[in-house]
Design a protein around this motif. Sequence first.
Motif, PDB file in Angstrom:
ATOM      1  N   HIS A 129       0.855  -1.193   0.000  1.00 29.20           N
ATOM      2  CA  HIS A 129       0.000   0.000   0.000  1.00 29.20           C
ATOM      3  C   HIS A 129       0.884   1.234   0.000  1.00 29.20           C
ATOM      4  CE1 HIS A 129       0.817   0.497   4.290  1.00 29.20           C
ATOM      5  NE2 HIS A 129       0.595  -0.792   4.409  1.00 29.20           N
ATOM      6  N   THR A 392      -7.868   6.165  -0.098  1.00 29.86           N
ATOM      7  CA  THR A 392      -8.646   6.143  -1.342  1.00 29.86           C
ATOM      8  C   THR A 392      -9.836   7.086  -1.158  1.00 29.86           C
ATOM      9  OG1 THR A 392     -10.092   4.412  -0.513  1.00 29.86           O
ATOM     10  CG2 THR A 392      -8.170   3.694  -1.749  1.00 29.86           C
ATOM     11  N   MET A 398      -4.853   2.865   0.400  1.00 30.51           N
ATOM     12  CA  MET A 398      -4.580   2.953  -1.029  1.00 30.51           C
ATOM     13  C   MET A 398      -3.526   1.936  -1.435  1.00 30.51           C
ATOM     14  SD  MET A 398      -5.457   4.550  -3.664  1.00 30.51           S
ATOM     15  CE  MET A 398      -5.102   5.446  -5.144  1.00 30.51           C
ATOM     16  N   ARG A 399      -3.923   1.018  -2.316  1.00 28.12           N
ATOM     17  CA  ARG A 399      -2.931   0.048  -2.791  1.00 28.12           C
ATOM     18  C   ARG A 399      -1.941   0.746  -3.707  1.00 28.12           C
ATOM     19  NH1 ARG A 399      -5.333  -5.847  -3.986  1.00 28.12           N
ATOM     20  NH2 ARG A 399      -3.286  -6.021  -4.950  1.00 28.12           N
ATOM     21  N   GLU A 401      -0.315  -0.372  -6.143  1.00 22.99           N
ATOM     22  CA  GLU A 401      -0.551  -0.709  -7.541  1.00 22.99           C
ATOM     23  C   GLU A 401      -1.551   0.259  -8.194  1.00 22.99           C
ATOM     24  OE1 GLU A 401      -1.353  -4.844  -7.606  1.00 22.99           O
ATOM     25  OE2 GLU A 401      -1.229  -4.934  -9.793  1.00 22.99           O
ATOM     26  N   TYR A 402      -2.593   0.587  -7.458  1.00 25.97           N
ATOM     27  CA  TYR A 402      -3.622   1.487  -8.003  1.00 25.97           C
ATOM     28  C   TYR A 402      -3.121   2.917  -8.073  1.00 25.97           C
ATOM     29  CZ  TYR A 402      -6.598  -2.545  -7.029  1.00 25.97           C
ATOM     30  OH  TYR A 402      -7.133  -3.794  -6.981  1.00 25.97           O
ATOM     31  N   SER A 405      -1.098   3.014 -11.162  1.00 27.78           N
ATOM     32  CA  SER A 405      -1.862   2.967 -12.409  1.00 27.78           C
ATOM     33  C   SER A 405      -2.689   4.238 -12.606  1.00 27.78           C
ATOM     34  CB  SER A 405      -2.699   1.700 -12.514  1.00 27.78           C
ATOM     35  OG  SER A 405      -3.554   1.598 -11.414  1.00 27.78           O
ATOM     36  N   ASP A 406      -3.130   4.860 -11.505  1.00 30.97           N
ATOM     37  CA  ASP A 406      -3.846   6.134 -11.624  1.00 30.97           C
ATOM     38  C   ASP A 406      -2.966   7.205 -12.253  1.00 30.97           C
ATOM     39  OD1 ASP A 406      -6.087   5.169 -10.513  1.00 30.97           O
ATOM     40  OD2 ASP A 406      -5.985   6.314  -8.628  1.00 30.97           O
ATOM     41  N   GLU A 409      -2.352   6.547 -15.873  1.00 26.99           N
ATOM     42  CA  GLU A 409      -3.552   6.892 -16.631  1.00 26.99           C
ATOM     43  C   GLU A 409      -3.608   8.400 -16.905  1.00 26.99           C
ATOM     44  OE1 GLU A 409      -6.718   5.870 -18.670  1.00 26.99           O
ATOM     45  OE2 GLU A 409      -5.413   4.406 -17.689  1.00 26.99           O
TER      46      GLU A 409
END
Length: 587
Positions: A129, A392, A398-399, A401-402, A405-406, A409
């Motif tokens: 995280h 989050t 909040m991971r 990984e996300y 990727s956010d 993006e």
Amino acid sequence: MKSVLELISEEVKEAFKAAGYDENLGNVSVSNRPDLCEYQCNGAMAGAKLYHKAPIMIAGEVAEKLAGSKIFEKVEAVAPGFLNMDIKGEWLAEYVAEEAGEDKFGLETLKKKKVIVDYGGPNVAKPLHVGHLRSAVIGESVKRICRYMGHDAIGDIHLGDWGLQMGLIISEVKERQPDLPYFDENYTGEYPKEAPFTISELEEIYPTASAKSKEDAAFKEKAMEATFKLQSGVRGYRALWDHIIRISVADLKRNYANLKVDFDLWKGESDVHDIIPGMVEYMKEGGYAHLDDGALVVDVKEETDTKEMPPCMILKSDGASLYNTTDLATIMDRVKNYNPDQIIYLTDKRQNLYFEQVFRCARKTKLVKPETELVHIGFGTVNGKDGKPFKTREGGVMRLEYLISDIEERMYERISENREMNEAEAKEIAKTVGLAAIKYGDLSNQASKDYIFDVDKFISSEGNTGPYILYTIVRIKSILKKYEEMGGSVADVSFKTPDNASSKDLMKELTGFAPMMKTAYDEVAPHKICAYIYGLSNAFNSFYHETRILAEEDEEKKKGYIALLLLTKDILETCIDILGFDAPDRM
Ligand code: ARG
């Protein structure tokens, strides 16, 4: 290679001496009034008290001695007694040319040390995280700084793979699938090669079990028992544990690779399990450890302590080992296997006191030699814009990984907005720039401070951000490419005396690399590298905006500019590599 400041100081010290004053008054610093001069010396002010003389007179005499200097273009004594100096462009260009030809831009590397950097520190079976970001990112950079300085640095992830969380998982699996052979005490056959869970199941099993243990005392009891059985080597439990580790480590490897963080050693707490009894014996026999309320402890308080310093607990009263115990046993293991001169740990600063205890205990019990350096870098929290620990939108953890990727993006949107580029390339670039945005956003803050994870700011191509640094590198790459397309050769360029203020400023910035690296190393401070490349990028961009580089008609002048571009690019690329990210070819 001596730094510009050292060379200038030497010259000014000579002048103080020649004028009959103590040479130590001749220390020079970069001017804090760049509008008035480039460098300054305030020695005459201090000299006034020593020699009972007006500072301006001393400064005047020293300035006279510097009149014929090969370094200075201007030396002025100004009221009340400062020495203001500008250096000659010609001398500066020669210095920069020498720097560019030296290995590591003139940085003197150190006597080789063996350094272990203990960072990352994730617990298996739990997804990474946002809290894991700093240890990974700062640790990776610290390891690279050590290597750049000439040391043999080994990165060790130090997995949390042996505590109660393992027992929790095993117990939960047992409740869900009681018929698995791992739980059959009479089973003597081979255990299945396939794990009875996937990584995503595992990531759900752990928090479920953990929550259950908080409400259900009987379940917690079972988990503790399972931990004990695992640690005492019960075959089925070990086999299940192997599955957990294998699956979890594969996932961790993928995640850390995405962060360009790589460990030489994937050791964990479990690796020192077997040496704990011996260590405990040693501590008892040496008279270091004593019983306190049933627990085995080592006193680490010192007379000079002003703060509370509890003893370091080695075994709990029920004989169980603790987080301390594994860290101490790990020190013992590292000394035996690697004989390090230094061990650097990176964790949240809430563990400051903990490491102080562990280090004192290791010294007192002579697990390390007196000269072995034990260093803890405690870092601050990653906060959201509200100043509270980053969460989050739904308020959960909040991971990592996300989070990554956010940002990718967002970078992808930005890149596709501005340019025609095929999707695959845009994705690749978004990944590279996104990582730089995250890492620079983190590393540019002094480690011990909390900082706000501000995605909009981090991905901006202006200001003190990763993308800004990358834009600068990409800009240089593209000019160099055009230069070659126009028939120029980068092998055939050389530094010229700067012909305007911005090229001189850029040269001065370029001379700052080696002293900056030394400071970043001495202070274990990657943020110094960020501050430096931000300044260098600013200097480069001012130069770029004020200079017609490729359109310059005088070929020799143009070669001088290209030499500056090459060195700027080399230094910036070296720095971002040490910080742990790369630049794309275009963006
Ligand atoms: N696994 C630990 C945690 O999650 C961090 C380990 C840090 N390193 C160490 N040698 N103690 O808090």
